[in-house]
Write a protein that holds these residues in place. Structure first.
Motif, short mmCIF file in Angstrom:
data_model
loop_
_atom_site.label_atom_id
_atom_site.label_comp_id
_atom_site.label_asym_id
_atom_site.label_seq_id
_atom_site.Cartn_x
_atom_site.Cartn_y
_atom_site.Cartn_z
N PHE A 164 34.76 37.70 37.85
CA PHE A 164 34.14 38.88 38.48
C PHE A 164 34.70 40.14 37.79
O PHE A 164 33.95 41.00 37.29
CB PHE A 164 34.48 38.79 39.97
CG PHE A 164 34.34 39.99 40.87
CD1 PHE A 164 34.12 41.27 40.41
CD2 PHE A 164 34.44 39.81 42.25
CE1 PHE A 164 34.01 42.36 41.29
CE2 PHE A 164 34.34 40.87 43.14
CZ PHE A 164 34.14 42.15 42.63
N GLN A 185 41.65 39.49 44.92
CA GLN A 185 41.73 40.83 44.34
C GLN A 185 42.69 40.85 43.14
O GLN A 185 42.45 41.53 42.16
CB GLN A 185 42.20 41.83 45.42
CG GLN A 185 42.40 43.25 44.92
CD GLN A 185 41.07 44.00 44.74
OE1 GLN A 185 40.01 43.46 45.00
NE2 GLN A 185 41.15 45.24 44.28
N THR A 224 41.51 42.21 39.56
CA THR A 224 42.18 43.28 38.80
C THR A 224 42.73 42.75 37.48
O THR A 224 42.69 43.44 36.47
CB THR A 224 43.31 43.92 39.64
OG1 THR A 224 44.16 42.87 40.12
CG2 THR A 224 42.76 44.68 40.82
N GLN A 276 34.15 50.71 51.17
CA GLN A 276 35.06 50.39 50.06
C GLN A 276 34.55 50.97 48.74
O GLN A 276 35.32 51.38 47.89
CB GLN A 276 35.23 48.86 49.95
CG GLN A 276 36.39 48.45 49.05
CD GLN A 276 36.10 47.22 48.21
OE1 GLN A 276 35.00 47.05 47.69
NE2 GLN A 276 37.10 46.37 48.05
N GLN A 277 33.22 51.03 48.61
CA GLN A 277 32.65 51.58 47.38
C GLN A 277 32.46 53.09 47.44
O GLN A 277 32.61 53.78 46.44
CB GLN A 277 31.29 50.92 47.09
CG GLN A 277 31.42 49.45 46.76
CD GLN A 277 32.25 49.21 45.51
OE1 GLN A 277 32.10 49.89 44.51
NE2 GLN A 277 33.14 48.23 45.56
N ASN A 312 35.16 52.89 41.75
CA ASN A 312 34.68 52.46 40.43
C ASN A 312 34.36 53.60 39.48
O ASN A 312 34.19 53.37 38.29
CB ASN A 312 33.52 51.48 40.58
CG ASN A 312 34.05 50.13 41.04
OD1 ASN A 312 35.05 49.65 40.49
ND2 ASN A 312 33.46 49.55 42.06
N PHE A 359 37.24 53.28 37.50
CA PHE A 359 37.24 52.16 36.56
C PHE A 359 36.13 52.22 35.51
O PHE A 359 36.30 51.73 34.41
CB PHE A 359 37.23 50.82 37.30
CG PHE A 359 38.56 50.59 37.93
CD1 PHE A 359 39.67 50.36 37.13
CD2 PHE A 359 38.74 50.68 39.29
CE1 PHE A 359 40.92 50.22 37.68
CE2 PHE A 359 39.99 50.53 39.85
CZ PHE A 359 41.08 50.30 39.05
N ASN A 376 46.76 49.02 39.10
CA ASN A 376 45.86 48.36 40.05
C ASN A 376 46.26 46.90 40.31
O ASN A 376 46.15 46.41 41.42
CB ASN A 376 44.44 48.46 39.47
CG ASN A 376 43.38 48.20 40.50
OD1 ASN A 376 43.60 48.41 41.68
ND2 ASN A 376 42.24 47.73 40.04
N PHE A 423 44.23 52.59 47.30
CA PHE A 423 43.10 51.65 47.37
C PHE A 423 43.57 50.22 47.07
O PHE A 423 43.28 49.28 47.80
CB PHE A 423 42.01 52.07 46.37
CG PHE A 423 40.86 51.09 46.29
CD1 PHE A 423 39.75 51.23 47.10
CD2 PHE A 423 40.89 50.03 45.38
CE1 PHE A 423 38.69 50.32 47.03
CE2 PHE A 423 39.83 49.12 45.31
CZ PHE A 423 38.74 49.27 46.14
N GLY A 445 41.12 47.56 48.62
CA GLY A 445 40.73 46.65 47.54
C GLY A 445 40.82 45.21 48.00
O GLY A 445 39.81 44.51 48.16
N TRP A 496 38.06 42.08 51.05
CA TRP A 496 37.71 40.69 50.72
C TRP A 496 38.37 39.72 51.69
O TRP A 496 37.78 38.70 52.07
CB TRP A 496 38.08 40.37 49.27
CG TRP A 496 37.23 41.15 48.31
CD1 TRP A 496 37.64 42.13 47.46
CD2 TRP A 496 35.82 41.02 48.11
NE1 TRP A 496 36.57 42.63 46.75
CE2 TRP A 496 35.45 41.97 47.13
CE3 TRP A 496 34.83 40.21 48.67
CZ2 TRP A 496 34.12 42.12 46.70
CZ3 TRP A 496 33.52 40.37 48.24
CH2 TRP A 496 33.18 41.31 47.27
N GLN A 541 27.72 45.69 49.16
CA GLN A 541 28.79 46.29 48.35
C GLN A 541 28.32 46.57 46.92
O GLN A 541 28.59 47.62 46.34
CB GLN A 541 30.01 45.38 48.34
CG GLN A 541 31.19 46.07 47.70
CD GLN A 541 32.45 45.24 47.71
OE1 GLN A 541 33.08 45.10 46.70
NE2 GLN A 541 32.83 44.68 48.85
N ASN A 561 27.92 50.08 45.10
CA ASN A 561 28.58 50.28 43.79
C ASN A 561 27.57 50.86 42.79
O ASN A 561 27.84 51.83 42.09
CB ASN A 561 29.11 48.90 43.33
CG ASN A 561 29.94 48.98 42.07
OD1 ASN A 561 29.88 49.96 41.34
ND2 ASN A 561 30.71 47.94 41.80
#
Ligand code: BGC
Length: 478
Positions: free
Chosen positions: A30, A148, A152, A277-278, A283, A286, A314, A383, A388, A392, A415, A419
């Protein structure tokens, strides 16, 4: 409920750790597959002579694939099982790595990215569902947070592999091994973890909870025996059977549908957690950090270094969540994370509002540059140690087993759409007003505090069946 002492001292059976780690490999893919495009995008653009719009589309399309993949995962996993869904995910990852790596032109490249997105979406649902379902309650938070940690690490591995390939070839667009350009190798590299994931999927046992729901109690018993002390197997099976009976009595037909705007209230809790979360804009850091830092006056080289440093931070802060989640519980961590995110995002908004100059001459005066940098890192830390991993974890444990994969699939799909919305809107919004954009993310962080405060009960130390009761049968949380 186990005492704090029991929670910290209880040993986790090795077999369970292995199963959770193996399940989390989906998280690695992912992270890897969603970030690998970073290093390839400019070379891809040159090779196929793409406009800005088509480039943006080729990058963002994967996120819509992820949303579709998450939704599909729910259906496949509740119907055929968690393991068949993993196998399908591995196949999609592999096909997409080869397809994008050997793409002939932009349209098949876009198609292969969509296929890769389906794989990412599938993995984003299966990993938390599987890990929660095989984990003993007192360590479930820790084991589910491995997802997570894997995401990451996957993001970092993709950045690193992109950088190594580009440096060795002398540029992402240059020919490298076997005369194939480096940017193509960046995508091809993803084939390796995809094969490992596929191999793992063939060795893992099916989730015992899924097996009970299929009426395969003997098989479920065997799996439980390998992950919990033998005397607990009966209790687990009994709890799941009771949950099925209570569902039947309550007239629940194993559907995500319900009376709250067409869905069960608990499904909305999952969706809102996902969207929040988004909507805090993680992001943007990121996907656009290099652009972000350049936009406020940092040099390109420094901006890249900052991005890599952020991705390492992260990973490291996920370990904080892993250390705390089964000790102090989900709610305190989420609430503290919301406060940290709201303050740091607000600080970024203020820092960006001081920018002077325009175009490539823009900069933050005096101490505002370092303030923005520190605030951005406090944001990533806040986060990464809370929302983060914990979103989940919660998505894996709040839904009733009968609808777990489908509900998780819907929440994860929401999600991915959220995003997509943030990713697509950031360049336009930032061009309008960067401070206002960050003020908006800060507001969502503040909203996330109140949502947890009023709508998310504590699930620490409970069996999945008890957690389900909290959200579903004793009246809902939402
Ligand atoms: C989120 C991703 C994000 C990642 C960053 C995950 O929990 O789902 O969207 O990129 O965290 O660490």
């Amino acid at each position: 409920m186990p005492t704090a002492q029991e929670q910290t001292t209880a040993r986790i059976p090795q077999r369970v750790i292995w199963l959770a780690l193996a399940g989390a490999v989906g998280g690695f893919l992912f992270g890897f597959d969603s970030s690998v495009v970073n290093g390839a995008v400019d070379a891809m653009k040159d090779e196929f002579a793409l406009s800005e719009a088509v480039t943006g589309f080729a990058v963002a399309i994967a996120l819509l694939g992820c949303a579709a993949g998450a939704y599909l995962a729910g259906k496949v996993a509740d119907h055929y099982g968690r393991i068949p869904a993993m196998k399908l995910g591995a196949l999609l990852f592999l096909v997409s790595a080869l397809g994008t790596g050997f793409a002939f032109g932009v349209w098949d490249l876009i198609f292969w990215r969509l296929v890769g997105g389906l794989g990412i979406g599938l993995a984003s649902v299966i990993a938390p569902a599987y890990i929660s379902e095989i984990s003993p309650r007192h360590v479930r938070g820790r084991l589910a947070s491995l997802q997570q940690l894997a995401i990451t690490t996957g993001i970092f591995a993709a950045l690193l592999s992109d950088a190594l390939l580009a440096t060795s070839a002398g540029g992402a667009g240059e020919a490298y091994w076997l005369g194939i350009e480096a940017w193509r190798w960046m995508f091809l590299a993803a084939a390796l973890p995809a094969v490992v994931y596929g191999w793992i999927a063939f060795t893992l046992p099916e989730s015992p909870r899924f097996l009970v729901f299929q009426g395969k109690e003997e098989e479920a018993r065997k799996v439980f025996n390998s992950i919990v002390p033998a005397e607990e197997t009966d209790r687990h099976i009994r709890e799941i059977r009771d949950a099925i009976e209570e569902d039947k009595l309550a007239g629940q037909k194993g559907s995500v549908r319900g009376k709250t705007f067409g869905l069960q209230a608990v499904v909305w809790v999952g969706i809102i957690l996902s969207v929040l979360q988004q909507f805090v804009g993680i992001n943007v850091i990121f996907y656009y950090s290099t652009t972000l830092w350049k936009a406020v006056g940092f040099q390109e080289k420094d901006s890249l270094t900052i991005s890599v440093a952020t991705s390492v931070t992260n990973i490291l802060v996920t370990l904080v969540a892993i250390a705390l989640v089964d000790r102090i519980g989900r709610r305190p961590i989420l609430l503290a994370g919301s406060v940290g995110m709201a303050i740091s995002l607000a600080a970024m908004a203020v820092a960006f509002s001081t920018a002077v100059g325009s175009g490539s001459e823009i900069s933050l005066p005096g101490a505002w540059g370092p303030v923005a940098l520190v605030a951005a890192n406090v944001f990533v830390v806040s986060f990464g140690a809370s929302w983060g991993p914990l979103v989940w974890v919660l998505l894996g444990e709040i839904f009733p087993s009968r609808i777990r994969a489908r509900a998780l699939g819907l929440a994860a799909a929401a999600q991915w759409v959220a995003n997509f919305a943030i990713t697509l809107s950031f360049p336009v919004m930032a061009a309008g007003s960067l401070p206002l954009t960050y003020a908006m993310y800060a507001l969502f962080a503040a909203a996330s505090f109140f949502f947890v405060m009023f709508k998310v009960p504590e699930t620490n130390g409970m069996s999945l069946e008890q957690a389900e009761t909290l959200f579903v049968r004793k009246g809902s949380a939402a």
